[in-house]
Scaffold this active site. Structure first.
Site, PDB file in Angstrom:
ATOM      1  N   SER A  14       0.729  -1.089   0.103  1.00 17.53           N
ATOM      2  CA  SER A  14      -0.166   0.000   0.088  1.00 17.53           C
ATOM      3  C   SER A  14       0.952   1.105   0.054  1.00 17.53           C
ATOM      4  O   SER A  14       1.601   1.455  -0.812  1.00 17.53           O
ATOM      5  CB  SER A  14      -1.085  -0.142   1.177  1.00 17.53           C
ATOM      6  OG  SER A  14      -2.021   0.883   1.167  1.00 17.53           O
ATOM      7  N   HIS A  39      -7.367  -5.945  -0.587  1.00 11.65           N
ATOM      8  CA  HIS A  39      -6.195  -5.323  -0.279  1.00 11.65           C
ATOM      9  C   HIS A  39      -5.110  -6.105   0.245  1.00 11.65           C
ATOM     10  O   HIS A  39      -3.962  -5.572   0.687  1.00 11.65           O
ATOM     11  CB  HIS A  39      -6.488  -4.105   0.317  1.00 11.65           C
ATOM     12  CG  HIS A  39      -5.528  -3.119   0.360  1.00 11.65           C
ATOM     13  ND1 HIS A  39      -4.982  -2.574  -0.754  1.00 11.65           N
ATOM     14  CD2 HIS A  39      -4.936  -2.213   1.160  1.00 11.65           C
ATOM     15  CE1 HIS A  39      -4.210  -1.327  -0.497  1.00 11.65           C
ATOM     16  NE2 HIS A  39      -3.971  -1.379   0.778  1.00 11.65           N
ATOM     17  N   ASP A  78      -9.545  -5.320  -4.975  1.00  8.94           N
ATOM     18  CA  ASP A  78      -8.615  -4.444  -4.274  1.00  8.94           C
ATOM     19  C   ASP A  78      -9.110  -2.934  -4.428  1.00  8.94           C
ATOM     20  O   ASP A  78      -9.501  -2.507  -5.316  1.00  8.94           O
ATOM     21  CB  ASP A  78      -7.209  -4.483  -4.834  1.00  8.94           C
ATOM     22  CG  ASP A  78      -6.125  -4.188  -3.809  1.00  8.94           C
ATOM     23  OD1 ASP A  78      -6.255  -3.297  -3.086  1.00  8.94           O
ATOM     24  OD2 ASP A  78      -4.775  -4.486  -4.054  1.00  8.94           O
TER      25      ASP A  78
END
EC number: 3.4.11.5
Length: 299
Positions: free
Chosen positions: A110, A277, A250
């Site tokens: 991320s 995610h 995601d």
């Protein structure tokens, strides 16, 4: 269960301290995998399972970025203190303090993927490989896709979100409950959430200084200092083999990841069909195979 760390502690970072844990021995036979967590303002906890790679001979370094977890907390630091440059400097300091400069691989998830990409774009001599997991190339791209994903929520859920965002009451229970509808679709689809992921989530909201300042009150309402920031103009300079990872569901949608694939010269992209995610939690067996194949073949 992840392996017990071989060492953990703090390294000085200016007037502050960065907490780290090492799993596996730094023998030089294989480069260490340095793990950059998301947020910004998260902790290493939800990625602790990567420590199991030490069983395959890959030493793993986790750390908590400044402001969170075991590192120095600075709840009264001004907004201008929290910048990507700060966290790049912290990473450089950690690499030097742990003697990793001669050989290391970065795994960034991320926000950590964006940070790792920016570090890699400077072509540091010791970097052997790069994994960018579930990371957008820019926040403007991210925000555009958040609108797409929110439009797919039940109308009454988005109405609640919009009401509280307009009123500035995103700390309300009603907003939190509506937010979790989005999170259960696009952040982690497991029910219940794994303990390590829940621990990270609670850390963010128990100590929200960095997350609220740089990101905002939720994943999809980015009103912090990063709202116009991105790395897509730098990633063409990345010169190591790069693995992109993302989930079919995601919040980092394919549109947000595409610039990495288009611009990094040596890149491979794996999409996890049953993940959002956190494919390392949602599809752990396939995730481990993909990551180990990359490390064995390309690093």
């Amino acid at each position: 269960m992840p392996r017990t760390p071989d060492a953990k502690g703090h390294v000085p970072f200016g007037e502050h301290r960065t907490w780290y844990r090492r799993t596996g021995e730094l023998t030089g036979a294989r480069p260490a995998l340095v793990v950059l967590h998301g947020g910004p303002g998260s902790t290493h906890d939800y990625l602790v399972g990567l420590a199991d790679l030490a069983d395959e001979g890959w030493p793993v370094i986790h750390y908590d970025q400044l402001g969170n977890g075991g590192s120095t907390h600075l709840p009264h630091a001004p907004a201008g203190f929290w910048t990507p440059r700060l966290f790049l400097d912290e990473l450089d300091n950690l690499l030097d303090a742990l003697g990793l400069r001669d050989g290391y691989v970065l795994f960034g998830q991320s926000w950590g993927g964006m940070l790792a990409a920016l570090h890699a774009s400077a072509r540091p001599a010791g970097l052997r490989g790069l994994v960018i997991a579930n990371a957008p190339a820019s926040y403007p791209l991210w925000l555009g896709e958040m609108r797409v994903l929110r439009d797919r929520l039940p109308p009454e859920i988005d109405e609640v979100l919009l009401k509280h965002e307009a009123a500035g009451t995103t700390d309300s229970r009603e907003y939190f409950d509506a937010m979790m509808v989005f999170y259960s679709r696009h952040v982690c689809r497991l029910d219940p959430w794994p303990r390590e992921f829940a621990a990270t989530f609670l850390e963010i909201y128990n100590n929200p200084t960095v997350y609220y300042t740089m990101n905002g009150p939720s994943e999809f309402h980015v009103i912090g200092t990063l709202r116009d920031w991105g790395v897509e103009d730098r990633v063409a300079d990345i010169a190591v083999p790069t693995l992109l990872l993302s989930g079919r569901h995601d919040e980092a949608t394919p549109a947000t990841v595409q610039p990495y694939f288009d611009r990094i010269p040596d890149v491979r992209w794996e999409i996890f069909e049953n993940s959002s995610h956190t494919p390392h939690l949602e599809e752990p067996d396939r995730f481990r195979r993909v990551l180990l194949d990359y490390l064995e073949e390309r690093v």
